[in-house]
Design a protein around this motif. Sequence first.
Motif, PDB file in Angstrom:
ATOM      1  N   GLU A  25       0.800  -1.218   0.000  1.00  0.00           N
ATOM      2  CA  GLU A  25       0.000   0.000   0.000  1.00  0.00           C
ATOM      3  C   GLU A  25       0.835   1.270   0.000  1.00  0.00           C
ATOM      4  O   GLU A  25       0.369   2.336  -0.386  1.00  0.00           O
ATOM      5  CB  GLU A  25      -0.937   0.000   1.215  1.00  0.00           C
ATOM      6  CG  GLU A  25      -2.089  -0.977   1.133  1.00  0.00           C
ATOM      7  CD  GLU A  25      -1.737  -2.383   1.585  1.00  0.00           C
ATOM      8  OE1 GLU A  25      -2.658  -3.183   1.784  1.00  0.00           O
ATOM      9  OE2 GLU A  25      -0.532  -2.692   1.741  1.00  0.00           O
ATOM     10  N   TYR A  58      -7.984  -5.772  -6.902  1.00  0.00           N
ATOM     11  CA  TYR A  58      -7.739  -5.384  -5.511  1.00  0.00           C
ATOM     12  C   TYR A  58      -6.986  -4.058  -5.443  1.00  0.00           C
ATOM     13  O   TYR A  58      -7.342  -3.171  -4.664  1.00  0.00           O
ATOM     14  CB  TYR A  58      -6.946  -6.483  -4.811  1.00  0.00           C
ATOM     15  CG  TYR A  58      -6.450  -6.095  -3.433  1.00  0.00           C
ATOM     16  CD1 TYR A  58      -7.294  -6.187  -2.335  1.00  0.00           C
ATOM     17  CD2 TYR A  58      -5.157  -5.628  -3.243  1.00  0.00           C
ATOM     18  CE1 TYR A  58      -6.856  -5.822  -1.065  1.00  0.00           C
ATOM     19  CE2 TYR A  58      -4.707  -5.265  -1.982  1.00  0.00           C
ATOM     20  CZ  TYR A  58      -5.553  -5.367  -0.894  1.00  0.00           C
ATOM     21  OH  TYR A  58      -5.116  -4.997   0.347  1.00  0.00           O
ATOM     22  N   ASN A 104      -9.259  -1.100  -6.350  1.00  0.00           N
ATOM     23  CA  ASN A 104     -10.167  -0.756  -5.262  1.00  0.00           C
ATOM     24  C   ASN A 104      -9.421  -0.117  -4.093  1.00  0.00           C
ATOM     25  O   ASN A 104      -9.894   0.848  -3.477  1.00  0.00           O
ATOM     26  CB  ASN A 104     -10.909  -2.008  -4.777  1.00  0.00           C
ATOM     27  CG  ASN A 104     -11.903  -2.523  -5.794  1.00  0.00           C
ATOM     28  OD1 ASN A 104     -12.413  -1.765  -6.604  1.00  0.00           O
ATOM     29  ND2 ASN A 104     -12.164  -3.818  -5.771  1.00  0.00           N
ATOM     30  N   LEU A 105      -8.230  -0.661  -3.800  1.00  0.00           N
ATOM     31  CA  LEU A 105      -7.418  -0.125  -2.714  1.00  0.00           C
ATOM     32  C   LEU A 105      -6.979   1.300  -3.014  1.00  0.00           C
ATOM     33  O   LEU A 105      -6.945   2.157  -2.116  1.00  0.00           O
ATOM     34  CB  LEU A 105      -6.196  -1.016  -2.506  1.00  0.00           C
ATOM     35  CG  LEU A 105      -5.255  -0.629  -1.380  1.00  0.00           C
ATOM     36  CD1 LEU A 105      -5.945  -0.745  -0.037  1.00  0.00           C
ATOM     37  CD2 LEU A 105      -4.002  -1.505  -1.415  1.00  0.00           C
ATOM     38  N   ASP A 106      -6.668   1.574  -4.261  1.00  0.00           N
ATOM     39  CA  ASP A 106      -6.259   2.912  -4.666  1.00  0.00           C
ATOM     40  C   ASP A 106      -7.353   3.919  -4.328  1.00  0.00           C
ATOM     41  O   ASP A 106      -7.090   5.008  -3.800  1.00  0.00           O
ATOM     42  CB  ASP A 106      -5.965   2.914  -6.163  1.00  0.00           C
ATOM     43  CG  ASP A 106      -5.205   4.155  -6.600  1.00  0.00           C
ATOM     44  OD1 ASP A 106      -4.462   4.717  -5.781  1.00  0.00           O
ATOM     45  OD2 ASP A 106      -5.356   4.568  -7.760  1.00  0.00           O
ATOM     46  N   ALA A 107      -8.589   3.539  -4.604  1.00  0.00           N
ATOM     47  CA  ALA A 107      -9.713   4.428  -4.294  1.00  0.00           C
ATOM     48  C   ALA A 107      -9.857   4.624  -2.779  1.00  0.00           C
ATOM     49  O   ALA A 107     -10.129   5.731  -2.300  1.00  0.00           O
ATOM     50  CB  ALA A 107     -10.997   3.858  -4.876  1.00  0.00           C
ATOM     51  N   THR A 108      -9.640   3.561  -2.012  1.00  0.00           N
ATOM     52  CA  THR A 108      -9.737   3.647  -0.562  1.00  0.00           C
ATOM     53  C   THR A 108      -8.657   4.540   0.026  1.00  0.00           C
ATOM     54  O   THR A 108      -8.922   5.393   0.884  1.00  0.00           O
ATOM     55  CB  THR A 108      -9.641   2.241   0.066  1.00  0.00           C
ATOM     56  OG1 THR A 108     -10.703   1.428  -0.427  1.00  0.00           O
ATOM     57  CG2 THR A 108      -9.719   2.308   1.584  1.00  0.00           C
ATOM     58  N   VAL A 109      -7.417   4.351  -0.439  1.00  0.00           N
ATOM     59  CA  VAL A 109      -6.305   5.156   0.066  1.00  0.00           C
ATOM     60  C   VAL A 109      -6.531   6.633  -0.244  1.00  0.00           C
ATOM     61  O   VAL A 109      -6.279   7.505   0.595  1.00  0.00           O
ATOM     62  CB  VAL A 109      -4.973   4.668  -0.524  1.00  0.00           C
ATOM     63  CG1 VAL A 109      -3.847   5.653  -0.252  1.00  0.00           C
ATOM     64  CG2 VAL A 109      -4.604   3.307   0.050  1.00  0.00           C
ATOM     65  N   LYS A 110      -7.036   6.921  -1.421  1.00  0.00           N
ATOM     66  CA  LYS A 110      -7.312   8.320  -1.782  1.00  0.00           C
ATOM     67  C   LYS A 110      -8.345   8.936  -0.851  1.00  0.00           C
ATOM     68  O   LYS A 110      -8.268  10.113  -0.490  1.00  0.00           O
ATOM     69  CB  LYS A 110      -7.778   8.410  -3.236  1.00  0.00           C
ATOM     70  CG  LYS A 110      -6.647   8.188  -4.237  1.00  0.00           C
ATOM     71  CD  LYS A 110      -7.165   8.156  -5.661  1.00  0.00           C
ATOM     72  CE  LYS A 110      -6.032   7.935  -6.654  1.00  0.00           C
ATOM     73  NZ  LYS A 110      -6.513   7.795  -8.050  1.00  0.00           N
ATOM     74  N   SER A 111      -9.303   8.137  -0.432  1.00  0.00           N
ATOM     75  CA  SER A 111     -10.341   8.658   0.459  1.00  0.00           C
ATOM     76  C   SER A 111      -9.796   8.905   1.863  1.00  0.00           C
ATOM     77  O   SER A 111     -10.321   9.753   2.591  1.00  0.00           O
ATOM     78  CB  SER A 111     -11.517   7.683   0.539  1.00  0.00           C
ATOM     79  OG  SER A 111     -11.179   6.521   1.276  1.00  0.00           O
ATOM     80  N   LEU A 112      -8.739   8.178   2.247  1.00  0.00           N
ATOM     81  CA  LEU A 112      -8.150   8.350   3.583  1.00  0.00           C
ATOM     82  C   LEU A 112      -7.009   9.348   3.611  1.00  0.00           C
ATOM     83  O   LEU A 112      -6.620   9.834   4.663  1.00  0.00           O
ATOM     84  CB  LEU A 112      -7.624   6.996   4.088  1.00  0.00           C
ATOM     85  CG  LEU A 112      -8.660   5.922   4.411  1.00  0.00           C
ATOM     86  CD1 LEU A 112      -7.959   4.597   4.689  1.00  0.00           C
ATOM     87  CD2 LEU A 112      -9.508   6.331   5.603  1.00  0.00           C
TER      88      LEU A 112
END
Length: 314
Positions: A93, A297, A300-308
Amino acid sequence: MKIIKGLAALFTAAMLAAPALAEDYPTRAVEFIVPWSPGGGSDTLMRLVSANIEPHLGVELPIINMPGVGGTVGLREASRRDADGYTVSQVHEGLLMATLTGLTELTWEDFEPIALMTASPQFLITKSTDSYSNFDEFVAYAKERPNELTMGVTLGGLPHLFAAMIEQAYGLKFKYVGYEGTGERVRAAVGGNLDLIIGDVASSLEFAKNGDLKFLAAGSAERHPAVPEVPTFREKGEDMLLTVTRGIVMPKGTPAEVRNVMEAALQKLAQDETYIKQTNNVGSQVTFMGQDDYRAYLANLDATVKSLASVIVQ
């Protein structure tokens, strides 16, 4: 006409050579670039891949450590290597965070994802101290001392994000100190030069057994079997999962036939009982995903990290 026939012959030869390349691959050792320092979680876990892959791949997979700039120096080198199947690298990540914070122009899409191999919960870990003996005492102590406790992280990387999430969740404020990899942070904490680190079982358990470090809280969904006495953040009132997944990638443009060979070898390795046991012994779990699932994966993780990321990207 001769030129046209010549070009046609070259095209035919190239078409015939591609399957032959895949059929023969690999004929020599494949270099494995680990973009982190020796002794950290990534290095430890990838050395287990290296040590156990030969029966499944047919050749050795020697580790080359290339640390620097939050793991991006080695990945930059890996991205520039020939796309012939004879270079692989490791990502987690941290690459997505480094991209988002401008630490590198590289993205995960600059590589060919081959397989996700492991998942490792991360922990809040402290140096040996008499100031607090458990997580609750730590929170109370830290709240009274904003910006005093030093937290070792990879600045702009995933440990920084995890530490910032802990700050936000419990109303704390750390003084951040940048280190390249987990191994460096662990050594600094053991030496008394840091108060806190974000680390994992692979890099820190032996020091905890010696009394040099102490695990305060776990980022796993449930208590970790290696340190069952350590509560999770969920138990401490916050629904936080702090996990690092580690996968194998190849340079962009590596032929599908070659990628498939490497994927198949890694899948066999993921079913190898010796490898599974060794991975579990250092506090991680074998969590295999092949090319298609790993690519999805990462997206999807890229989108999650951007949101955090707004937590640390001001």
